[in-house]
Scaffold this active site. Sequence first.
Site, PDB file in Angstrom:
ATOM      1  N   GLU A 107       0.842  -1.198   0.000  1.00  0.00           N
ATOM      2  CA  GLU A 107       0.000   0.000   0.000  1.00  0.00           C
ATOM      3  C   GLU A 107       0.881   1.253   0.000  1.00  0.00           C
ATOM      4  O   GLU A 107       1.904   1.301   0.691  1.00  0.00           O
ATOM      5  CB  GLU A 107      -0.839  -0.042   1.290  1.00  0.00           C
ATOM      6  N   LYS A 126      -9.361   1.957  -2.092  1.00  0.00           N
ATOM      7  CA  LYS A 126      -9.618   1.364  -0.777  1.00  0.00           C
ATOM      8  C   LYS A 126     -10.997   1.754  -0.236  1.00  0.00           C
ATOM      9  O   LYS A 126     -11.304   2.939  -0.100  1.00  0.00           O
ATOM     10  CB  LYS A 126      -8.523   1.838   0.188  1.00  0.00           C
ATOM     11  N   CYS A 151      -5.268  -3.385   3.000  1.00  0.00           N
ATOM     12  CA  CYS A 151      -5.120  -3.287   4.456  1.00  0.00           C
ATOM     13  C   CYS A 151      -6.427  -3.516   5.222  1.00  0.00           C
ATOM     14  O   CYS A 151      -6.925  -4.625   5.286  1.00  0.00           O
ATOM     15  CB  CYS A 151      -4.478  -1.932   4.790  1.00  0.00           C
TER      16      CYS A 151
END
Lengths: 293, 293
Positions: free
Chosen positions: A51, A122, A155
Site C-alpha cells: 500500500e 480502498k 489493508c
Amino acid sequence: MSGRDALESPLRVACLQMEPRVGAKADNLARSLALVAEAAGAGAALLVLPELCNTGYVFATREEAFRLAEPVPDGESCRAWGEAARRLGVTIVAGIAERAGDALYNAAVVLGPDGPVGAYRKNHLWGDEALFFEPGDLGVPVFRTPFGRLAVAICYDVWFPETFRLAALQGADLLCVPTNWVPMPNQPSGLPVMANLLVMAGAHANGLFVAAADRVGVERGQPFLGRSLIVGSDGWPLAGPASPEAEEIVAATLNLSQARRGRRLNDVNHVLRDRRTDLYGEVLGAGIRKGWY
Amino acid sequence: MSGRDALESPLRVACLQMEPRVGAKADNLARSLALVAEAAGAGAALLVLPELCNTGYVFATREEAFRLAEPVPDGESCRAWGEAARRLGVTIVAGIAERAGDALYNAAVVLGPDGPVGAYRKNHLWGDEALFFEPGDLGVPVFRTPFGRLAVAICYDVWFPETFRLAALQGADLLCVPTNWVPMPNQPSGLPVMANLLVMAGAHANGLFVAAADRVGVERGQPFLGRSLIVGSDGWPLAGPASPEAEEIVAATLNLSQARRGRRLNDVNHVLRDRRTDLYGEVLGAGIRKGWY
C-alpha cells in the site's frame, strides 16, 4: 499427467515487502523497481507491492498527501511500473496515492505486460486516512487476466468479510492485498498476527488465494508489521509470513484452478453455495465494476 | 474503582468438552450433568456443551436419528438440564437433536435458572447432516439474559462470516458455539486448527466474545478435534484451546461490557459502523427472531 491435470496452470506470485520512506518518492519508486526486477528475474509473473509504496504512509498534512499523489494510470509511478511490466512480461499490483482532480484515493493499480488492467480504491479507510482520502467508489472489481481472475483489497479492507465475499462471488481466484498493517492490541506470542489470521480465514471461507504484500519499518512513530504472506485457497500459507522488520521477497507457485475446484468441500458442501441467502440476503453491490481500463 | 469501572460485570463462562457415544443417550446425558455440576461448583455461571451432546453425531440411519431426537424444550434431556440450571443457578447452552413433528433439527437450547430462554437451529448443515436434518429456520436469534446478550451458532455455521455479522448487528455480546469440529485438509503443524482460527477472526472482526465447546473422540470412523476455546472480543483466546483428545472444562471470566465498548478501535474506526453498506448492502434477515420462549 491425465487430461484433467493438464488443465493446471501454475502461476509464480511474489509479494515484494519493502520499506518506503515518507515523501522520498523517487527513492521509493526506484526501490520498488529494483525489487520488481529481482522477483521477475527469479521467475515471478505476478508481483504485489505494498500500500502507498511510492509515497510512504504517515502524511503530516493534507498538502503533503496531495503533493505526493498522482493520476492513475498516467502518473510517473504508473508509467515507470507499466514500462517494467511490459519489458519484463509481468503483471504488477502496486499501492499508490491517487489524485483525481481535487480528490485523493488510497488506491492500487494493476499493470500488465500489455498495459494497464485496472485500478482499485480502498473501501475501508483506517484512522487518519479519513482526513486525506475519499472512501473507495469502485466496489470490489474483479479483473480478468490471462492467468485468472484477480481482485484487490487494501489493508483494513480485509477486516471486512464482505471484501472476500464480493471478490469470490464475482469469481475471483486470487485477492491481491497491498497493505501497511499496523499492530492490533493484545497480540499474544505464539499466534499469527491478526492481519495474517484474517486473510487465512477469508481465504478458507471463500476458497480464494490471497497474496498480501506488507511494508516494514517505523514511520513518524507508526510501526508496521511486515509478515507478508501468500495463502492458498484452503486458507493455509504457501509462503511467509515474511520477516517482521526486513525487506524480503516472498514467492510461491499457485495453481489458480484450485480456487474454482476447491470451493466444493465434499459431496454435499460448497463454501459459497451453502450460504443461507434466504436468511441473510445476498451481498449486494456485486455488480459495481468501474475499475477497468 | 471509578464509576465507569463499576459498570463492569464479570461473567464466568465454561466450555464443557466431552466425548458423547452415539446412541448412548442416558450415559451422555449423565456425563453432561456431571460436567455441569463440576463447572458450576467451580463458579461458572454460563455453561456451554457440545453439538448433539446427548445423542452423538454420526447417525447410521435416519431412523436412528429420529429415535434419539426429542422435543425442545420439553424432552427428557432439556428437562434434566433445565432442572440442573434451576438448582445450580446457572445458564446452560446445549446441542441437541430436536424432533418437531416429522422434522429433525440440529439444534441448541438455552436454559436459564428461571426456565428455558430460547433455542437455535443450525443454519448451515455439514455433510451427512443434510440427510437427516432440516436446515435451521430461526435465523440467528439474540437472547437477552441478565448478564448480557447471547447468540448461538453450531459448528459449520462459523464458516460463514454472516453468522458473526448477524449476531453482532443484533447486539450480541457473546456467541456460544456448541460444535463437533472435524479436521480440515492440509492442516499445518504450528498453526491453530482452522475452526479455532475462524472463531478468532469472527470475534475480532465483530467485537464479539465467543465460547466454543467441542467434542472429542472418534465415532464410526469420524475423528473430532477437541480444542474448545473461549475468545475475547479482541479475537484472542482467553482460555484454551483445550486438549485435542481428552474431556476437559475450559473456563474464563469475561467482561461482556467490553463487547459494546471495544467495537470502537480508535477515534475514527468502529468495526461495525465502518461497513460500506452503500457498496455491499446490509446483512438482510436480521429481523428473524423466532427462537424465543
